[in-house]
Write an enzyme that holds these catalytic residues in place. Structure first.
Site, short mmCIF file in Angstrom:
data_model
loop_
_atom_site.label_atom_id
_atom_site.label_comp_id
_atom_site.label_asym_id
_atom_site.label_seq_id
_atom_site.Cartn_x
_atom_site.Cartn_y
_atom_site.Cartn_z
N THR A 1 0.84 -1.20 0.00
CA THR A 1 0.00 0.00 0.00
C THR A 1 0.88 1.25 0.00
O THR A 1 1.97 1.24 0.56
CB THR A 1 -0.89 -0.02 1.25
OG1 THR A 1 -1.73 -1.17 1.17
CG2 THR A 1 -1.75 1.23 1.37
N THR B 1 4.58 4.49 -3.20
CA THR B 1 5.74 3.82 -3.80
C THR B 1 5.34 2.44 -4.33
O THR B 1 5.64 2.10 -5.49
CB THR B 1 6.89 3.71 -2.79
OG1 THR B 1 7.00 4.92 -2.05
CG2 THR B 1 8.22 3.44 -3.50
N ALA C 1 7.59 1.97 2.92
CA ALA C 1 7.79 2.17 4.36
C ALA C 1 7.76 3.67 4.63
O ALA C 1 8.05 4.47 3.74
CB ALA C 1 9.12 1.59 4.81
N GLY D 1 1.67 4.45 7.76
CA GLY D 1 1.26 5.83 7.56
C GLY D 1 -0.09 5.92 6.85
O GLY D 1 -0.82 6.90 6.99
N GLU E 1 -0.62 -5.56 5.81
CA GLU E 1 0.73 -5.58 5.24
C GLU E 1 1.63 -6.56 5.99
O GLU E 1 2.44 -7.28 5.40
CB GLU E 1 1.35 -4.18 5.27
CG GLU E 1 0.72 -3.22 4.28
CD GLU E 1 1.28 -1.81 4.38
OE1 GLU E 1 1.22 -1.09 3.38
OE2 GLU E 1 1.77 -1.42 5.46
N LYS F 1 13.46 8.35 3.31
CA LYS F 1 12.85 7.45 4.29
C LYS F 1 13.85 6.94 5.34
O LYS F 1 13.44 6.33 6.32
CB LYS F 1 12.22 6.25 3.57
CG LYS F 1 11.12 6.61 2.58
CD LYS F 1 9.88 7.07 3.29
CE LYS F 1 8.72 7.45 2.39
NZ LYS F 1 8.15 6.39 1.61
O1 LIG Z 1 -0.01 2.05 5.61
C1 LIG Z 1 0.71 2.35 4.68
C2 LIG Z 1 1.94 1.66 4.33
O2 LIG Z 1 2.65 1.10 5.39
C3 LIG Z 1 2.84 2.34 3.33
O3 LIG Z 1 3.64 1.34 2.80
C4 LIG Z 1 3.71 3.42 3.88
O4 LIG Z 1 2.89 4.42 4.47
C5 LIG Z 1 4.61 4.06 2.80
O5 LIG Z 1 3.83 4.72 1.86
P1 LIG Z 1 4.48 5.66 0.74
O6 LIG Z 1 5.16 4.76 -0.23
O7 LIG Z 1 3.30 6.40 0.16
O8 LIG Z 1 5.41 6.60 1.44
#
Ligand SMILES: O=C[C@H](O)[C@H](O)[C@H](O)COP(=O)(O)O
Length: 231
Positions: free
Chosen positions: A32, A35, A89, A103, A110, A128
């Protein structure tokens, strides 16, 4: 609470590099976030070109995107083993031994998918990384256990904050019907120990600390280059 510092170019590079690891016949965990979404889109293109895969979504968002781009889906409730899972992440420690996720409040499913995966591929950009981890840890909580879990987080020297919805009055409700506490522990010097503490609290459905689960980390940069590190 999302970490939104990375650029789309970096995220796309990481997501597509990880998607290239997926082979014909694989069952693929679909993470999710922004990315992992690049990996899902790339897998949709490859499926349209004949790649034979089945996806397992980790959230409403990843399921909707997989449907949109044509990745065939299995139900998570029917899946005990996944060949490869790709996920983002919110924060990653320098060795990628520990991640903060959730987040987008998707960390419970997950983690189920990550634990079922033979290979767990993390997709990220340089923004990150942190040493030590310091990102507030999302904790999914049974609604009836909210007060109990808040107290346990304070006992562990954390500061819990109920995640508020942005376009609805009141709290975020997860895909599983639960609430989320974003728990600020300051610098997290011992993530494995904190992970065990949180897992031991009655009413915690799952927390966002992922320890010793990553197999390979793909880090994209703004030029579209990717650094790949296998743990
Ligand atoms: O609950 C959300 C997930 O753990 C996402 O993998 C994490 O928030 C990273 O999301 P993004 O790739 O949008 O930074």
């Amino acid at each position: 609470m999302k970490n939104t510092a990375g650029t789309e170019a970096a995220k796309r590079a990481a997501g597509e590099a990880a998607a290239a690891e997926v082979a014909d016949g694989d069952v693929v965990g679909l993470g999710t976030g922004s990315t992992a979404a690049h990996a899902i889109r790339d897998l949709g293109d490859r499926a349209a070109a004949g790649l034979d895969i089945e996806g397992v979504a980790t959230s409403y968002q990843s399921r909707a995107l997989a449907r949109e781009v044509g990745v065939p889906l299995l139900s998570l409730s029917d899946v005990a083993r996944v060949d490869v899972a790709i996920d983002g992440a919110d924060q990653v420690d320098p060795d990628a031994n520990a991640l903060v996720k959730g987040g987008g409040a998707a960390h419970a499913r997950e983690k189920v998918v990550a634990s079922a995966a033979d290979r767990f591929l993390v997709v990220a950009d340089e923004s990150k990384f942190a040493d030590p981890l310091e990102y507030p840890v999302p904790v999914e909580v049974l609604p009836d256990a909210l007060a109990r879990v808040e107290r346990a987080v304070r006992d562990a020297d954390g500061d819990p904050e109920l995640r508020a919805a942005e376009r609805k009055d009141g709290p975020v409700v997860t895909d599983n019907g639960n609430l989320v506490l974003d728990c600020d522990f300051g610098a997290i010097e011992a993530p494995a120990s904190l992970a065990r503490t949180l897992s031991g609290v009655a009413g915690v459905v799952e927390h966002g600390l992922f320890v010793d689960v990553a197999e390979t980390v793909f880090v994209g940069d703004d030029d579209g280059d990717v650094t790949r590190t296998t743990l």
